[in-house]
Motif scaffolding. Structure first.
Motif, mmCIF file in Angstrom:
data_model
loop_
_atom_site.group_PDB
_atom_site.id
_atom_site.type_symbol
_atom_site.label_atom_id
_atom_site.label_comp_id
_atom_site.label_asym_id
_atom_site.label_seq_id
_atom_site.Cartn_x
_atom_site.Cartn_y
_atom_site.Cartn_z
ATOM 1 N N ALA A 1 0.927 -0.722 0.039
ATOM 2 C CA ALA A 1 0.744 -0.203 0.469
ATOM 3 C C ALA A 1 0.724 1.058 -0.498
ATOM 4 N N SER A 2 2.373 1.197 0.968
ATOM 5 C CA SER A 2 2.231 2.740 0.644
ATOM 6 C C SER A 2 3.113 3.088 -0.665
ATOM 7 N N ARG A 3 4.107 1.735 -1.530
ATOM 8 C CA ARG A 3 4.856 1.524 -2.759
ATOM 9 C C ARG A 3 3.352 2.503 -3.948
ATOM 10 N N GLN A 4 2.487 2.299 -4.059
ATOM 11 C CA GLN A 4 1.339 2.409 -4.212
ATOM 12 C C GLN A 4 0.794 3.970 -3.944
ATOM 13 N N ILE A 5 0.598 4.297 -2.353
ATOM 14 C CA ILE A 5 0.599 5.268 -2.353
ATOM 15 C C ILE A 5 1.339 6.653 -2.720
#
Length: 365
Positions: A3-7
């Motif tokens: 999720a952090s990489r997507q954000i």
């Protein structure tokens, strides 16, 4: 992908898109105008397509009709508007001086009532006169640079000739574009993004199409009514009032100052004519606030007027006229995203302090 990489990916993409718009802001006007026209006319294109059974034919018919209407209006009012603008630019210092002379007794009365010393009042008058002169010279210089600038001429020609072409292709290919964008959505979040885009489309469509109609109606009303009551430059002042009415409160205040200020400079001691101008403006404000805006716009954008003014000022400051055109749709989309983020936050462990996820009442339709 976590999720952090997507954000991080989407934030970098948004920042890159914003930087690209800022770098290309001087050449984007025809494309933004064409996109606005296509978005505005797309529902009508869909209806015509159902009748003629061809998207291309429906687009051609609509573009021809819109072009003929636009050219007709331009030929009808352009000579009057250009003549009034030239005369206004020539006589503006005279009207400013006349208005100041008529307001001087009021200023002197206020000076006596509040005990302002004469020397301070004289200094204030001198500074005000100097600043008014500076402002007039600045406006003249800006208008002159706009008219004589070769780049501005290129932009104007591009706006006139490229915008209809761009609008035509966008209207013709609108369903294909929507389908293409939908095909590139991340599959795991496609349904959520589609729901957000439907909400954003409702907000943008309701505001942009409704507010554009309000502006056109008010421009016609003010221009016609002010000209009929005999106000000098009533047509151009009415058009300006109508076109800037999309700015909450500021547009109304500026329009009132323009119309009533010109009436005070022109009519006294004929106070009945001044009253007519005030009545025209009051009726226009009543129609806008109680009839046009509630019926055509309503609360579709879901943004407080203060934030809307902030978006307009920020867009205009950062990106110029293109920023003004984009600011309201961007603010509407941002509002949808913020409301979604707040719903997700209230339904998360960060808000509740537990690991349980519950369904809030706001999730129900």
């Amino acid at each position: 992908m976590t999720a952090s990489r997507q954000i991080r990916f989407w934030l970098i993409g948004a920042a890159a898109a914003g930087l690209l718009v800022w770098l290309l802001r001087d050449m984007l006007l025809p494309f933004v105008a064409g996109l606005a026209i296509a978005y505005f006319l797309n529902p009508l294109t869909d209806r015509i397509e159902k009748l003629v059974r061809s998207r291309t034919l429906a687009t051609v018919i609509l573009v021809i009709i819109a072009t003929l209407v636009g050219v007709g209006l331009l030929l009808a009012i352009a000579p009057l508007v250009s003549d009034q603008l030239a005369t206004l630019a020539r006589k503006l210092p005279e009207y400013t001086t006349r208005l100041y002379a008529r307001l001087l007794p009021l200023l002197q009365t206020l000076q006596e009532r509040f005990g302002i010393d004469a020397a301070g009042a004289k200094d204030f008058e001198s500074v005000l006169a100097a600043r008014a002169g500076d402002a007039l010279r600045f406006v003249g210089a800006v208008l002159g640079s706009v008219v004589t600038s070769g780049f501005a001429l290129v932009n104007l020609l591009a706006l006139l000739f490229l915008t209809p072409v761009i609008a035509f292709y966008l209207m013709r290919d609108w369903p294909k574009l929507v389908a293409t964008v939908d095909g590139y959505l991340p599959r795991a979040h496609a349904d959520t993004i589609r729901g957000l885009m439907r909400d954003a489309n409702t907000a943008v469509a309701g505001y942009v199409r409704g507010q554009a109609t309000v502006c056109l109606v008010l421009a016609f009303y003010y221009g016609t009514a002010l000209a009929l009551v005999g106000l000098d430059f009533g047509l151009i002042i009415g058009i300006i009032i109508g076109l800037i009415s999309f700015i909450p409160y500021v547009g109304s205040f500026t329009g009132g100052v323009l119309a009533i200020g010109m009436a005070l400079a022109q009519f006294p001691p004929d106070w009945l004519s001044v009253g007519k101008v005030v009545a025209v403006f009051a009726v226009g404000q009543f129609l806008e606030g109680n009839v046009l805006a509630p019926k055509l716009v309503g609360d579709s954008i879901g943004i407080h007027p203060v934030w809307l003014m902030f978006a307009l000022l920020a867009g205009g400051t950062l990106f110029g006229f293109v920023g003004l055109l984009l600011s309201v749709p961007v603010a509407a989309v941002a509002g949808v995203l913020v409301r979604f983020a707040l719903r997700e936050y209230r339904d998360s462990a960060y808000y509740r302090g537990t690991t349980e996820r519950v369904l809030l009442d706001t999730d129900h339709p």
